[in-house]
Design a protein around this motif. Structure first.
Motif, PDB file in Angstrom:
ATOM      1  N   ASP A   2      29.868  16.263  15.848  1.00 14.94           N
ATOM      2  CA  ASP A   2      29.666  17.496  16.595  1.00 14.94           C
ATOM      3  C   ASP A   2      30.954  17.966  17.258  1.00 14.94           C
ATOM      4  OD1 ASP A   2      27.029  17.518  15.862  1.00 14.94           O
ATOM      5  OD2 ASP A   2      26.340  16.516  17.697  1.00 14.94           O
ATOM      6  N   GLN A   3      31.839  17.026  17.549  1.00 17.47           N
ATOM      7  CA  GLN A   3      33.095  17.367  18.214  1.00 17.47           C
ATOM      8  C   GLN A   3      34.230  17.564  17.213  1.00 17.47           C
ATOM      9  OE1 GLN A   3      33.648  14.157  20.943  1.00 17.47           O
ATOM     10  NE2 GLN A   3      31.886  14.722  22.200  1.00 17.47           N
ATOM     11  N   GLN A   4      33.920  17.709  15.946  1.00 21.85           N
ATOM     12  CA  GLN A   4      34.891  17.924  14.875  1.00 21.85           C
ATOM     13  C   GLN A   4      35.875  16.769  14.719  1.00 21.85           C
ATOM     14  OE1 GLN A   4      34.474  20.609  12.880  1.00 21.85           O
ATOM     15  NE2 GLN A   4      32.720  21.136  14.150  1.00 21.85           N
ATOM     16  N   LEU A   5      35.443  15.538  15.007  1.00 16.58           N
ATOM     17  CA  LEU A   5      36.269  14.348  14.814  1.00 16.58           C
ATOM     18  C   LEU A   5      35.969  13.758  13.441  1.00 16.58           C
ATOM     19  CD1 LEU A   5      35.850  12.697  18.314  1.00 16.58           C
ATOM     20  CD2 LEU A   5      37.771  14.062  17.503  1.00 16.58           C
TER      21      LEU A   5
END
Length: 95
Positions: A2-5
């Motif tokens: 969700d945090q683009q990691l």
């Protein structure tokens, strides 16, 4: 995610691991670790063209009229017999 990691995964499929064991290399390692004589001959016999078969015992509802159905023995070349007590320690020795 969700945090683009970035997310990574590493998976190993060991289902066919016993099929790739080279018997000659394994026997050489037994010699290296000083496993000789009767025990080495026993393991070599254990590895030499193992066979497998299926046996089914059929009975009627009352537990009478038992009938045994067996398949033919089928040789499994260059495979290590699985499901035995000896398989895991010998596999660990081979790797």
């Amino acid at each position: 995610m969700d945090q683009q990691l970035h997310v990574s995964g590493l998976f190993f499929d060991l289902s066919k691991v016993y099929d790739v064991i080279n018997h000659q290399i394994l026997l050489n390692k037994l010699e290296y670790y000083r496993i000789r004589g009767t025990i080495k001959a026993w393991i070599k016999s254990y590895l030499s063209y193992p066979s497998q078969f299926v046996e089914i015992l059929k009975t009627n509802n009352r537990g009478r009229n038992q009938q045994i159905c067996k398949s033919l023995h089928k040789e499994t070349k260059q495979r290590f017999p699985q499901g035995s007590v000896l398989a895991p320690p010998v596999f660990l020795l081979s790797i």
